[in-house]
Design a protein around this motif. Structure first.
Motif, PDB file in Angstrom:
ATOM      1  N   ARG A   1      -6.704 -23.608 -11.858  1.00  0.00           N
ATOM      2  CA  ARG A   1      -6.267 -22.976 -10.613  1.00  0.00           C
ATOM      3  C   ARG A   1      -5.609 -21.636 -10.940  1.00  0.00           C
ATOM      4  O   ARG A   1      -4.897 -21.519 -11.939  1.00  0.00           O
ATOM      5  CB  ARG A   1      -5.243 -23.857  -9.894  1.00  0.00           C
ATOM      6  N   PRO A   2      -5.795 -20.641 -10.091  1.00  0.00           N
ATOM      7  CA  PRO A   2      -5.174 -19.341 -10.354  1.00  0.00           C
ATOM      8  C   PRO A   2      -3.646 -19.402 -10.296  1.00  0.00           C
ATOM      9  O   PRO A   2      -2.963 -18.619 -10.955  1.00  0.00           O
ATOM     10  CB  PRO A   2      -5.733 -18.437  -9.254  1.00  0.00           C
ATOM     11  N   CYS A   3      -3.107 -20.339  -9.545  1.00  0.00           N
ATOM     12  CA  CYS A   3      -1.657 -20.448  -9.376  1.00  0.00           C
ATOM     13  C   CYS A   3      -0.970 -21.003 -10.626  1.00  0.00           C
ATOM     14  O   CYS A   3       0.251 -21.004 -10.705  1.00  0.00           O
ATOM     15  CB  CYS A   3      -1.327 -21.316  -8.161  1.00  0.00           C
ATOM     16  N   ARG A   4      -1.726 -21.446 -11.608  1.00  0.00           N
ATOM     17  CA  ARG A   4      -1.121 -21.973 -12.834  1.00  0.00           C
ATOM     18  C   ARG A   4      -0.706 -20.878 -13.801  1.00  0.00           C
ATOM     19  O   ARG A   4      -0.111 -21.150 -14.823  1.00  0.00           O
ATOM     20  CB  ARG A   4      -2.101 -22.916 -13.530  1.00  0.00           C
ATOM     21  N   GLY A   5      -0.993 -19.643 -13.473  1.00  0.00           N
ATOM     22  CA  GLY A   5      -0.671 -18.527 -14.360  1.00  0.00           C
ATOM     23  C   GLY A   5       0.705 -17.941 -14.128  1.00  0.00           C
ATOM     24  O   GLY A   5       0.957 -16.806 -14.516  1.00  0.00           O
TER      25      GLY A   5
ATOM     26  N   HIS B   1      -6.684 -20.934  -4.701  1.00  0.00           N
ATOM     27  CA  HIS B   1      -8.078 -20.719  -5.110  1.00  0.00           C
ATOM     28  C   HIS B   1      -8.370 -19.241  -5.301  1.00  0.00           C
ATOM     29  O   HIS B   1      -7.787 -18.389  -4.633  1.00  0.00           O
ATOM     30  CB  HIS B   1      -9.055 -21.253  -4.054  1.00  0.00           C
ATOM     31  N   TYR B   2      -9.294 -18.976  -6.206  1.00  0.00           N
ATOM     32  CA  TYR B   2      -9.866 -17.642  -6.356  1.00  0.00           C
ATOM     33  C   TYR B   2     -10.876 -17.423  -5.224  1.00  0.00           C
ATOM     34  O   TYR B   2     -11.436 -18.392  -4.684  1.00  0.00           O
ATOM     35  CB  TYR B   2     -10.628 -17.523  -7.680  1.00  0.00           C
ATOM     36  N   PRO B   3     -11.171 -16.166  -4.887  1.00  0.00           N
ATOM     37  CA  PRO B   3     -12.205 -15.915  -3.865  1.00  0.00           C
ATOM     38  C   PRO B   3     -13.567 -16.526  -4.222  1.00  0.00           C
ATOM     39  O   PRO B   3     -14.267 -17.030  -3.331  1.00  0.00           O
ATOM     40  CB  PRO B   3     -12.281 -14.381  -3.806  1.00  0.00           C
TER      41      PRO B   3
ATOM     42  N   SER C   1     -10.237 -25.916  -9.838  1.00  0.00           N
ATOM     43  CA  SER C   1     -10.315 -24.885  -8.815  1.00  0.00           C
ATOM     44  C   SER C   1     -11.708 -24.671  -8.221  1.00  0.00           C
ATOM     45  O   SER C   1     -11.839 -24.465  -7.030  1.00  0.00           O
ATOM     46  CB  SER C   1      -9.808 -23.567  -9.409  1.00  0.00           C
ATOM     47  N   PHE C   2     -12.739 -24.669  -9.052  1.00  0.00           N
ATOM     48  CA  PHE C   2     -14.079 -24.321  -8.559  1.00  0.00           C
ATOM     49  C   PHE C   2     -14.937 -25.548  -8.382  1.00  0.00           C
ATOM     50  O   PHE C   2     -15.083 -26.324  -9.319  1.00  0.00           O
ATOM     51  CB  PHE C   2     -14.791 -23.372  -9.522  1.00  0.00           C
ATOM     52  N   PRO C   3     -15.523 -25.690  -7.207  1.00  0.00           N
ATOM     53  CA  PRO C   3     -15.397 -24.947  -5.955  1.00  0.00           C
ATOM     54  C   PRO C   3     -14.253 -25.508  -5.105  1.00  0.00           C
ATOM     55  O   PRO C   3     -13.717 -26.570  -5.393  1.00  0.00           O
ATOM     56  CB  PRO C   3     -16.743 -25.199  -5.270  1.00  0.00           C
ATOM     57  N   SER C   4     -13.910 -24.790  -4.073  1.00  0.00           N
ATOM     58  CA  SER C   4     -12.863 -25.238  -3.150  1.00  0.00           C
ATOM     59  C   SER C   4     -13.392 -26.378  -2.285  1.00  0.00           C
ATOM     60  O   SER C   4     -14.309 -26.184  -1.488  1.00  0.00           O
ATOM     61  CB  SER C   4     -12.423 -24.077  -2.254  1.00  0.00           C
ATOM     62  N   ASN C   5     -12.829 -27.574  -2.467  1.00  0.00           N
ATOM     63  CA  ASN C   5     -13.273 -28.725  -1.671  1.00  0.00           C
ATOM     64  C   ASN C   5     -12.979 -28.548  -0.184  1.00  0.00           C
ATOM     65  O   ASN C   5     -13.775 -28.974   0.661  1.00  0.00           O
ATOM     66  CB  ASN C   5     -12.613 -30.011  -2.170  1.00  0.00           C
ATOM     67  N   HIS C   6     -11.827 -27.962   0.142  1.00  0.00           N
ATOM     68  CA  HIS C   6     -11.530 -27.710   1.553  1.00  0.00           C
ATOM     69  C   HIS C   6     -12.636 -26.869   2.183  1.00  0.00           C
ATOM     70  O   HIS C   6     -13.072 -27.133   3.304  1.00  0.00           O
ATOM     71  CB  HIS C   6     -10.193 -26.971   1.708  1.00  0.00           C
ATOM     72  N   THR C   7     -13.084 -25.865   1.446  1.00  0.00           N
ATOM     73  CA  THR C   7     -14.117 -24.981   1.975  1.00  0.00           C
ATOM     74  C   THR C   7     -15.465 -25.686   2.040  1.00  0.00           C
ATOM     75  O   THR C   7     -16.222 -25.485   2.991  1.00  0.00           O
ATOM     76  CB  THR C   7     -14.211 -23.692   1.133  1.00  0.00           C
ATOM     77  N   VAL C   8     -15.769 -26.516   1.048  1.00  0.00           N
ATOM     78  CA  VAL C   8     -17.010 -27.302   1.092  1.00  0.00           C
ATOM     79  C   VAL C   8     -17.028 -28.161   2.348  1.00  0.00           C
ATOM     80  O   VAL C   8     -18.024 -28.202   3.085  1.00  0.00           O
ATOM     81  CB  VAL C   8     -17.159 -28.190  -0.171  1.00  0.00           C
ATOM     82  N   ILE C   9     -15.922 -28.837   2.612  1.00  0.00           N
ATOM     83  CA  ILE C   9     -15.854 -29.718   3.783  1.00  0.00           C
ATOM     84  C   ILE C   9     -15.949 -28.901   5.076  1.00  0.00           C
ATOM     85  O   ILE C   9     -16.685 -29.268   5.994  1.00  0.00           O
ATOM     86  CB  ILE C   9     -14.562 -30.561   3.744  1.00  0.00           C
TER      87      ILE C   9
END
Length: 182
Positions: free
Chosen positions: A78-82, A141-143, A97-105
């Motif tokens: 995840r990008p937020c882990r940096g 998530h990253y874009p 992180s990849f892919p975003s499950n929220h976005t898949v749903i």
């Protein structure tokens, strides 16, 4: 681009942070409610229409399962882990992180709802896009996670639903014949 979005998000008002965090999950409930309305609307329609309304959620589940498989194969952090400040708390390290499950749903729900009720396209596609963007906005998530999730959901969920319609349509006809008054 991720940093630009997250840095901008942090400058927005607190109420927008709350809306983005709650909205990313609340949107899923909106899609669930739309599936119920779609089913209700199709209950007296031809058998194939009702079968599409029934198969839609199953198609979304199929796309989600594929998404989970891709996450395990890709294993992108995840990008937020940096150590970057974000609006949302960073998910656990075992949640990739990849892919975003929220976005898949969301995209899968949009795609299958459009199959069953085309007039919803103007509502469900922007809703799915906003939900996907919110995943970057809150920092989890990253874009490209969102773009990949959108593509997976929008393609796979309707495909899986269409594959199921052939089996569900005869079941709808059978159920209707058994439940109809004689």
């Amino acid at each position: 681009m991720y940093r630009d979005i997250v840095d901008f998000a942090l400058t927005t008002p607190g109420w927008l942070h709350t809306l983005a965090e709650i909205g990313t999950d609340a949107g899923l409930f909106i899609f669930a409610a739309l599936f119920v309305v779609c089913w209700w609307r199709a209950r007296q329609a031809p058998a194939r229409d009702l079968a599409l309304a029934i198969a839609g959620p199953a198609g979304v589940v199929g796309a989600y399962v594929v998404s989970e498989g891709v996450k395990v194969l890709v294993r992108e952090d995840r990008p937020c882990r940096g150590g970057i400040a974000t609006i949302a708390a960073c998910p656990p390290s075992t949640d990739w992180s990849f892919p975003s499950n929220h976005t898949v749903i969301a995209a899968g729900a949009a795609g299958t709802l459009i199959l069953a009720w085309r007039a919803l396209a103007w509502v469900v596609l922007p809703l799915a896009a906003v939900m996907g963007f919110s995943r970057v906005f809150v920092g989890v998530h990253y874009p490209h996670d969102v773009a990949g999730g959108f593509l997976l959901g929008l393609v796979l969920a309707p495909l899986f639903a269409l594959l199921l319609v052939g089996a569900v349509t005869p079941a709808v006809r059978l159920a209707r014949s058994r439940l109809s008054p004689r």
